[in-house]
Scaffold this active site. Structure first.
Site, PDB file in Angstrom:
ATOM      1  N   LYS A 212      18.669  -6.900   1.152  1.00  0.00           N
ATOM      2  CA  LYS A 212      18.978  -5.640   0.447  1.00  0.00           C
ATOM      3  C   LYS A 212      17.879  -5.306  -0.575  1.00  0.00           C
ATOM      4  O   LYS A 212      17.390  -4.181  -0.653  1.00  0.00           O
ATOM      5  CB  LYS A 212      20.326  -5.784  -0.263  1.00  0.00           C
ATOM      6  CG  LYS A 212      20.569  -4.823  -1.395  1.00  0.00           C
ATOM      7  CD  LYS A 212      20.896  -3.429  -0.920  1.00  0.00           C
ATOM      8  CE  LYS A 212      20.852  -2.428  -2.045  1.00  0.00           C
ATOM      9  NZ  LYS A 212      21.300  -1.117  -1.679  1.00  0.00           N
TER      10      LYS A 212
ATOM     11  N   ARG B 209      24.155   0.155   1.892  1.00  0.00           N
ATOM     12  CA  ARG B 209      22.809   0.673   2.185  1.00  0.00           C
ATOM     13  C   ARG B 209      22.840   2.177   2.334  1.00  0.00           C
ATOM     14  O   ARG B 209      22.051   2.747   3.078  1.00  0.00           O
ATOM     15  CB  ARG B 209      22.305   0.066   3.501  1.00  0.00           C
ATOM     16  CG  ARG B 209      22.256  -1.415   3.482  1.00  0.00           C
ATOM     17  CD  ARG B 209      22.206  -1.929   4.898  1.00  0.00           C
ATOM     18  NE  ARG B 209      20.973  -2.615   5.179  1.00  0.00           N
ATOM     19  CZ  ARG B 209      20.643  -3.080   6.374  1.00  0.00           C
ATOM     20  NH1 ARG B 209      21.443  -2.909   7.392  1.00  0.00           N
ATOM     21  NH2 ARG B 209      19.502  -3.695   6.564  1.00  0.00           N
TER      22      ARG B 209
ATOM     23  N   CYS C 270      18.067   2.481  -7.567  1.00  0.00           N
ATOM     24  CA  CYS C 270      17.866   1.462  -6.545  1.00  0.00           C
ATOM     25  C   CYS C 270      16.404   1.034  -6.489  1.00  0.00           C
ATOM     26  O   CYS C 270      16.058  -0.072  -6.862  1.00  0.00           O
ATOM     27  CB  CYS C 270      18.317   2.008  -5.203  1.00  0.00           C
ATOM     28  SG  CYS C 270      19.958   2.715  -5.310  1.00  0.00           S
TER      29      CYS C 270
HETATM   30  N1  SAJ Z   1      10.350   8.805  -3.374  1.00  0.00           N
HETATM   31  C1  SAJ Z   1       8.970   9.052  -3.366  1.00  0.00           C
HETATM   32  N2  SAJ Z   1       8.316   9.043  -2.183  1.00  0.00           N
HETATM   33  C2  SAJ Z   1       8.939   8.789  -0.995  1.00  0.00           C
HETATM   34  C3  SAJ Z   1      10.329   8.546  -0.998  1.00  0.00           C
HETATM   35  C4  SAJ Z   1      11.022   8.551  -2.202  1.00  0.00           C
HETATM   36  O1  SAJ Z   1       8.342   9.270  -4.410  1.00  0.00           O
HETATM   37  O2  SAJ Z   1       8.254   8.802   0.048  1.00  0.00           O
HETATM   38  C5  SAJ Z   1      11.077   8.752  -4.658  1.00  0.00           C
HETATM   39  C6  SAJ Z   1      12.197   9.779  -4.763  1.00  0.00           C
HETATM   40  O3  SAJ Z   1      11.720  11.020  -5.215  1.00  0.00           O
HETATM   41  C7  SAJ Z   1      13.096   9.094  -5.779  1.00  0.00           C
HETATM   42  C8  SAJ Z   1      12.966   7.603  -5.435  1.00  0.00           C
HETATM   43  O4  SAJ Z   1      11.750   7.512  -4.722  1.00  0.00           O
HETATM   44  O5  SAJ Z   1      12.633   9.289  -7.104  1.00  0.00           O
HETATM   45  C9  SAJ Z   1      14.122   7.010  -4.641  1.00  0.00           C
HETATM   46  O6  SAJ Z   1      14.608   7.914  -3.677  1.00  0.00           O
HETATM   47  P1  SAJ Z   1      15.111   7.500  -2.199  1.00  0.00           P
HETATM   48  O7  SAJ Z   1      15.666   8.711  -1.557  1.00  0.00           O
HETATM   49  O8  SAJ Z   1      14.049   6.811  -1.465  1.00  0.00           O
HETATM   50  O9  SAJ Z   1      16.215   6.387  -2.434  1.00  0.00           O
HETATM   51  P2  SAJ Z   1      17.596   6.262  -3.245  1.00  0.00           P
HETATM   52  O10 SAJ Z   1      17.302   5.487  -4.481  1.00  0.00           O
HETATM   53  O11 SAJ Z   1      18.317   7.552  -3.383  1.00  0.00           O
HETATM   54  O12 SAJ Z   1      18.447   5.339  -2.200  1.00  0.00           O
HETATM   55  C10 SAJ Z   1      17.899   4.091  -1.780  1.00  0.00           C
HETATM   56  C11 SAJ Z   1      17.989   3.973  -0.269  1.00  0.00           C
HETATM   57  N3  SAJ Z   1      17.145   2.863   0.184  1.00  0.00           N
HETATM   58  C12 SAJ Z   1      16.274   2.987   1.179  1.00  0.00           C
HETATM   59  O13 SAJ Z   1      16.062   4.022   1.782  1.00  0.00           O
HETATM   60  C13 SAJ Z   1      15.519   1.748   1.538  1.00  0.00           C
HETATM   61  C14 SAJ Z   1      19.424   3.758   0.159  1.00  0.00           C
HETATM   62  O14 SAJ Z   1      19.506   3.477   1.556  1.00  0.00           O
HETATM   63  C15 SAJ Z   1      20.038   2.599  -0.608  1.00  0.00           C
HETATM   64  O15 SAJ Z   1      21.397   2.438  -0.291  1.00  0.00           O
HETATM   65  C16 SAJ Z   1      19.948   2.886  -2.070  1.00  0.00           C
HETATM   66  O16 SAJ Z   1      18.579   3.039  -2.412  1.00  0.00           O
HETATM   67  C17 SAJ Z   1      20.557   1.701  -2.816  1.00  0.00           C
HETATM   68  O17 SAJ Z   1      21.724   1.798  -3.274  1.00  0.00           O
HETATM   69  O18 SAJ Z   1      19.968   0.652  -2.855  1.00  0.00           O
END
Ligand code: SAJ
Length: 426
Positions: free
Chosen positions: A204, A152, A258
């Site tokens: 997850k 996570r 993710c």
């Molecule tokens: N994003 C938005 N608005 C938001 C938050 C994010 O548009 O309010 C976009 C970001 O710009 C990006 C995408 O969403 O394009 C994903 O970014 P993120 O920082 O939310 O997540 P990841 O993909 O880098 O990591 C996620 C995390 N999951 C959660 O926070 C629930 C991480 O904890 C996980 O381990 C990871 O996915 C995974 O491996 O599943």
């Protein structure tokens, strides 16, 4: 304890190093020969703060070695990719996971623990992995302990989060869960939450789906705001002052490996019962087109010729451009053929990315902010001195708007696009 980790990517490598630096004997296995060579020489093949220092420690202590083949051990951890399949619901491609399990089955001995860390569709451990081990004559929960233990961690903060995040240990039987708990308690300081393999898998997936759905709601709010001429960002800020509301941040789309991938694993497992998740995906995947069309509209209104894209990674302060909505928007603008498009991204090294900010913005009419890198938050009037017109369309709401005064547009006031005065042609 001797641990074999299969897959030395963003998750498998830090996990292997973590165990090695907590006095365990770790063999890291990967199919890429060049990666194995690099790692054994103390160099990492991916950008993650602190990882190379930790790898060097692990290699020097003799606790970590990378190699191509699996060998007998006490525990096996599978951390290989699970991409989307190219089918109607983009289901989970289990090829790498099942190949990894098949590669370890021949060296399994009674008392071993097998852990799947890869993100997998619900019921995969029970329905696909368990039979492979049983076919080799082992009884799960007695001879072999089988566990799903999803990672996570957030890219950029992996080492810290591996240690301090709460961790779900989902065993196929309670004996399996106990075996998994013993292993992760070697370095995890967060809570070890015990569960079944299937519930762990779905938890997850739902964690990332929760974020995807909430981001979709924020993105829909942007479109509502545009239609009704109401500032969506102001609405979000106010609404979030309610103690039980947390609307996420809208943006140019959802990228990465993710949030944009995992919801499909649930949808593919149960398509009839997932209209909300499917709609959220559709809203988020519509955002690059939305931003593209609004950029075009603005360029027409300001009579612009050149666009400077700021940031092409999937999110801020990382170097990862895979599955990036920013990249998709940039490509659309280039393919459109109506503009000169230059790209500036201090985190990405590619021949088509301009390294010099002044050159990237020379004679530009518009800065299109697509990623929230820290570097963009402190830009000054002087930085923009080479631009022809200083319009900014900021999809991440991070640009210092006072620098360009009323030439600033965000997803909050994108509705006012229609009211920007048309600049006469030269
Ligand atoms: N994003 C938005 N608005 C938001 C938050 C994010 O548009 O309010 C976009 C970001 O710009 C990006 C995408 O969403 O394009 C994903 O970014 P993120 O920082 O939310 O997540 P990841 O993909 O880098 O990591 C996620 C995390 N999951 C959660 O926070 C629930 C991480 O904890 C996980 O381990 C990871 O996915 C995974 O491996 O599943």
């Amino acid at each position: 304890m001797k641990i074999v980790t299969i897959g030395l990517g963003y998750i498998g490598l830090p996990t292997a190093i973590m165990f090695a630096n907590h006095n365990q004997e770790v063999i890291g296995v990967d199919v890429k020969e060049d990666v194995i060579k690099m790692l054994n020489n103390g160099h990492v093949h991916l950008e993650e703060p602190g990882l190379e220092t930790e790898l060097k420690k692990a290699v020097q202590s003799g606790n970590f070695k990378a190699q191509l083949n699996v060998e007998p051990a006490d525990a096996f951890i599978v951390a290989v990719p699970t991409p989307n399949k190219d089918d109607p619901y983009k289901s989970c491609d289990l090829t790498y996971v099942l190949d990894a399990v098949k590669s370890l089955v021949p060296v399994l001995e009674k008392g071993n623990t097998v852990i799947i860390e890869s993100t997998i569709a619900p019921r995969t451990t029970e329905d696909f992995v368990k039979p492979l081990i049983e076919e080799a004559g082992f009884e799960i929960g007695k001879d072999i302990f089988l566990v799903h233990c999803p990672e996570r961690v957030l890219p950029g903060k992996i080492l810290h989060e591996l240690k301090y995040n709460n961790r779900i240990i989902g065993g196929v039987t309670s004996a399996c869960t106990e075996a998994g708990k013993k292993i992760y308690s070697i370095f995890v300081e967060g809570e070890l939450i015990t569960s079944s393999a299937s519930a762990a898998e779905l938890s997850k997936l739902m964690e990332n789906t929760y974020r995807d759905v909430n981001i979709a709601l924020a993105n829909e709010l942007v479109k509502i705001g545009e239609d009704l001429d109401i500032d969506a960002l102001e609405v979000i800020e106010m609404a979030n002052k309610h103690p039980r509301v947390n609307i996420h941040s809208p943006g140019p789309g959802v990228g990465g490996h993710c949030l944009a991938v995992d919801p499909y694993f649930i949808v593919a497992s149960t398509p009839e019962t997932t209209p909300l998740i499917q709609t959220a995906r559709a809203i988020n995947t519509s955002m690059p087109d939305f931003v593209f069309s609004r950029t075009k509209r603005l360029m027409e209104q300001i009579n612009g010729k050149k666009i400077t894209v700021l940031g092409v990674t999937y999110k801020g302060n990382v170097d990862d451009i895979r599955e990036s909505p920013a990249l998709e928007i940039t490509q659309k603008l280039v393919d459109d053929g109506s503009y000169e498009v230059s790209v500036f991204d201090p985190h990405v090294n590619q021949s088509w990315i301009e390294k010099d900010f002044k050159k990237a913005t020379l004679d530009s009419d518009l800065l299109l902010v697509l990623t929230d890198h820290n570097e963009f938050k402190t830009l000054t009037e002087e930085d923009l001195s080479e631009m022809k017109q200083t319009y900014v369309l900021d999809t991440k709401h991070i640009f210092p708007s006072h620098v360009v005064k009323n030439h600033y547009l965000s997803l909050g006031n994108i509705g006012s696009l229609s009211r920007i005065e048309r600049v006469p042609s030269f």
